[in-house]
Design a protein around this motif. Structure first.
Motif, PDB file in Angstrom:
ATOM      1  N   LEU A   1     -28.509 -40.486 -10.099  1.00  0.00           N
ATOM      2  CA  LEU A   1     -29.836 -41.076  -9.926  1.00  0.00           C
ATOM      3  C   LEU A   1     -30.910 -40.091 -10.394  1.00  0.00           C
ATOM      4  CD1 LEU A   1     -31.764 -43.227  -8.837  1.00  0.00           C
ATOM      5  CD2 LEU A   1     -31.496 -42.229  -6.563  1.00  0.00           C
TER       6      LEU A   1
ATOM      7  N   GLU B   1     -31.476 -51.278  -3.330  1.00  0.00           N
ATOM      8  CA  GLU B   1     -30.827 -51.831  -4.521  1.00  0.00           C
ATOM      9  C   GLU B   1     -31.856 -52.288  -5.539  1.00  0.00           C
ATOM     10  OE1 GLU B   1     -26.637 -53.687  -2.862  1.00  0.00           O
ATOM     11  OE2 GLU B   1     -28.479 -54.852  -2.647  1.00  0.00           O
TER      12      GLU B   1
ATOM     13  N   SER C   1     -34.845 -51.109  -5.937  1.00  0.00           N
ATOM     14  CA  SER C   1     -35.448 -49.928  -6.543  1.00  0.00           C
ATOM     15  C   SER C   1     -34.564 -49.386  -7.655  1.00  0.00           C
ATOM     16  CB  SER C   1     -35.678 -48.837  -5.492  1.00  0.00           C
ATOM     17  OG  SER C   1     -36.688 -49.222  -4.586  1.00  0.00           O
ATOM     18  N   ARG C   2     -33.264 -49.305  -7.377  1.00  0.00           N
ATOM     19  CA  ARG C   2     -32.354 -48.800  -8.412  1.00  0.00           C
ATOM     20  C   ARG C   2     -32.215 -49.783  -9.565  1.00  0.00           C
ATOM     21  NH1 ARG C   2     -27.483 -47.713  -4.801  1.00  0.00           N
ATOM     22  NH2 ARG C   2     -28.871 -48.354  -3.092  1.00  0.00           N
TER      23      ARG C   2
ATOM     24  N   LEU D   1     -25.268 -45.719 -10.850  1.00  0.00           N
ATOM     25  CA  LEU D   1     -26.213 -45.582  -9.744  1.00  0.00           C
ATOM     26  C   LEU D   1     -25.640 -46.107  -8.430  1.00  0.00           C
ATOM     27  CD1 LEU D   1     -29.482 -46.696 -11.603  1.00  0.00           C
ATOM     28  CD2 LEU D   1     -28.865 -44.375 -10.896  1.00  0.00           C
TER      29      LEU D   1
ATOM     30  N   VAL E   1     -36.018 -45.439  -3.944  1.00  0.00           N
ATOM     31  CA  VAL E   1     -35.002 -45.602  -4.976  1.00  0.00           C
ATOM     32  C   VAL E   1     -33.676 -44.984  -4.553  1.00  0.00           C
ATOM     33  CG1 VAL E   1     -35.539 -43.475  -6.246  1.00  0.00           C
ATOM     34  CG2 VAL E   1     -34.649 -45.457  -7.475  1.00  0.00           C
ATOM     35  N   ASP E   2     -33.723 -44.054  -3.578  1.00  0.00           N
ATOM     36  CA  ASP E   2     -32.496 -43.360  -3.159  1.00  0.00           C
ATOM     37  C   ASP E   2     -31.899 -43.923  -1.868  1.00  0.00           C
ATOM     38  OD1 ASP E   2     -34.425 -42.557  -1.416  1.00  0.00           O
ATOM     39  OD2 ASP E   2     -34.333 -40.429  -1.909  1.00  0.00           O
TER      40      ASP E   2
ATOM     41  N   LEU F   1     -35.142 -49.149 -11.661  1.00  0.00           N
ATOM     42  CA  LEU F   1     -34.940 -47.928 -12.428  1.00  0.00           C
ATOM     43  C   LEU F   1     -34.033 -48.207 -13.625  1.00  0.00           C
ATOM     44  CD1 LEU F   1     -35.096 -44.912 -12.956  1.00  0.00           C
ATOM     45  CD2 LEU F   1     -33.270 -44.572 -11.266  1.00  0.00           C
TER      46      LEU F   1
ATOM     47  N   VAL G   1     -27.927 -44.061  -1.063  1.00  0.00           N
ATOM     48  CA  VAL G   1     -27.257 -43.327  -2.137  1.00  0.00           C
ATOM     49  C   VAL G   1     -26.943 -41.925  -1.647  1.00  0.00           C
ATOM     50  CG1 VAL G   1     -27.492 -42.436  -4.489  1.00  0.00           C
ATOM     51  CG2 VAL G   1     -28.459 -44.649  -3.888  1.00  0.00           C
TER      52      VAL G   1
END
Length: 581
Positions: A497, A442, A444-445, A391, A485-486, A448, A489
């Motif tokens: 992702l 970060e 958010s990921r 990710l 979340v993105d 995930l 990225v």
């Protein structure tokens, strides 16, 4: 699973309906179009504080409603039923109204409920990973709950709770006896004296009412005897002194029976004679019962004895009543209370020994619980690190520490350890508490990665128990909403992702707010939030599902801001490749 989300007059959105897919749904649109209002609606029906400033300009109120479908036996159903809501066909309707001025209203299946009920339901139905919600996972309690969910340690937690409660109960009892020894001795003396006084009177259940009835009959004996004698004389001449010419009811009925029998015809005459015979038998029974009531003893001595006994019982009911049954129940309970209040050295020593044994059992149960957390922490940390590498967070790592406490006070209601999630954003940096070492994107990921790893744990356990992953008509047990979340990225990391969100959507419902086409293309359905201007120049926000060519055009717009032939071809290629094998 969220089946439908509808909202009116919330921010720039006057009317919108979202029907998410069972798997993954993406929400896209230009920056500032109003995508955040959909999250605001979800937060409202999750019991979040209402903000009147979010009501659309000129509107009286904002309104949001979510319809959830749950499985039989889900905890959400039990919460709804406890709140007095009637849920049909395993559907839960949750609504929230926010007026431009005044208090908001929370509605559950048509019934007004406190917003705390919506919050309890949301804990079972929705997990929102947005910038504000992610800070909750920074609390030790939330981190412990997440770890326990992955550890699948219900059995160990239940065993510990039982042992801990037993220890706390006897420890509180011992502390109460030790700290209040003097006052308890006084209370015990009072109870013993009261018990002795009640025992001297020795009341029986229902005795007072029975004695009062006897007294009433004795006081009215002459009146009763006269009335009964007259009644007997009327019913049966042999029981009274009505003279030879006096005919009683018995004699008259008997005479009527003989007259009817003398007709010697069946039918109505014979039936009436039979009925009179039955009536005569009933009168004979009443006569016998009344004759038993003529032996009343109306002596003054018995009346004095009765009054004395009634006075004693009345005294008891005035002090420990209001009824004699209450007096007896109070005495029986007082006998047990005296044992607790008798703070003799022997009693305290006995309780201390029991307390120490309960504490030993609680420590043993806590140790077993800690081991489940340690094993889960090791697995989860490893799995999360693997997900983070895919990710765009290579070099980042998560360390889950489970530290057993030592010394007095090592145990609490949740066990004998402390759980902490520590995040290392890059190699060489210090491991810091979550929320202090990660940016919004970060974090958010990271969430995930945690959810993916937790879902993998559950899938492994389900396959181990059942032989295969759950299938059939069961709906996903949880809805995950991801926002930001993105952030930060792009490229291959964005594709990974989207792939991982789609993987999570195999075991849960996933809704993601994204600006990346590489993420949106993996969704089973896609909604676009956009602005439009009417003929009067008034701008409003709309929400629409895009399907087929419309979705291709939206993905193309997200790719380069236009819908040229090249961008459309690229969009079709991206959609075709965004499939899990």
């Amino acid at each position: 699973m969220l089946e439908e989300l509808e909202l009116r007059d919330l921010g720039p959105i006057h009317d919108a309906k979202l029907v998410p897919a069972r798997g993954m749904t993406s929400i896209t649109g230009e920056t500032g179009a109003g995508k955040s209002m959909l999250l605001s609606a979800l937060r409202l029906i999750s019991g979040a504080p209402a903000d009147a400033s979010r009501v659309a300009t000129g509107a009286k109120e904002a309104w949001a409603q979510g319809i959830f479908v749950v499985n039989e036996g889900d905890a959400a159903l039990a919460i709804a039923q406890q709140a007095g809501a009637q849920c049909d066909d395993h559907e839960i309707f949750v609504a929230r109204t926010v007026p431009a001025s005044g208090r908001s209203r929370a509605i559950l299946c048509g019934k007004t409920v406190p917003k705390s009920v919506l919050a309890s339901l949301a804990d079972e139905l929705i997990t929102i990973h947005g910038q504000s919600e992610q800070l909750r996972i920074a609390s030790p309690a939330r981190q412990r709950e997440f770890l326990d969910r992955c550890a699948d340690n219900d059995k160990e937690r239940l065993a510990y709770a039982k042992a801990w409660n037993a220890y706390r109960e006897i420890d509180d009892r011992l502390h109460r006896l030790s700290s209040q020894e003097s006052s308890m001795r006084q209370q015990a003396d009072y109870l013993r004296e009261s018990i002795a006084r009640i025992d001297r009177v020795d009341p029986r259940p229902g005795e007072l009412e029975e004695l009062k009835r006897q007294r009433e009959r004795i006081e009215h004996a002459a009146q009763i005897n006269a009335g009964v004698a007259n009644a007997l004389a009327a019913l049966d001449a042999s029981q009274g002194d009505g003279g030879d010419d006096y005919q009683s009811a018995d004699a008259l009925i008997q005479h009527a029976v003989h007259a009817l029998r003398g007709i010697h015809l069946s039918g109505v005459f014979e039936q009436c004679a039979d009925r009179l015979e039955s009536a005569r038998a009933e009168i004979e029974d009443v006569t016998f019962t009344l004759s038993q009531q003529l032996d009343l003893d109306s002596s003054g001595e018995d009346l004095d004895t009765l009054n004395g006994r009634i006075h004693e019982l009345d005294e008891l009911t005035r002090r420990w009543g209001p009824t004699l049954d209450d007096v007896i129940a109070w005495r029986d309970k007082a006998r047990f209370d005296v044992e607790d209040l008798d703070a003799s050295p022997e009693k305290l020593t006995e309780l201390a020994a029991q307390r120490d044994e309960c504490l030993r059992k609680a420590h043993k149960a806590a140790s077993a619980l800690t081991k489940t957390r340690e094993r889960a922490a090791k697995r989860l940390s490893k799995d999360v690190d693997g997900e983070l590498a895919q990710l765009a967070m290579a070099g980042s790592s998560l360390t889950i520490e489970v530290r057993a406490r030592e010394g007095d006070g090592a145990l609490d209601a949740n066990g004998g350890d402390d759980v902490e999630f520590l995040f290392t954003p890059f190699k060489g940096s210090s491991a810091l508490a979550m929320g202090k070492s990660a940016s919004g994107g970060e974090l958010s990921r990271l969430m995930l990665a945690l959810e993916l790893s937790a879902a993998g744990e559950r899938a492994h356990k389900d396959a181990h128990k059942e032989g295969e992953a759950p299938e059939g008509d069961e709906v996903p047990p949880m809805t995950f909403i991801f926002d930001e979340v993105d952030a930060g990225v792009g490229g291959k990391a964005a594709v990974e992702l989207g792939r991982r969100l789609a993987r999570l959507a195999r075991r849960a419902q996933v809704i993601v707010v994204t600006h990346l086409p590489q993420v949106a293309s993996w969704a089973d359905s896609q909604y676009v939030v956009g602005k439009k201007e009417d003929g009067d120049g008034i701008v409003s926000t709309h929400v629409r599902e895009v399907i087929g060519d419309a979705r291709t055009e939206e993905i193309a717009r997200m790719l380069d801001g236009s819908t040229t032939a090249t961008s459309l071809d690229h969009a079709r290629e991206l959609l075709a490749s965004s499939k899990l094998s």
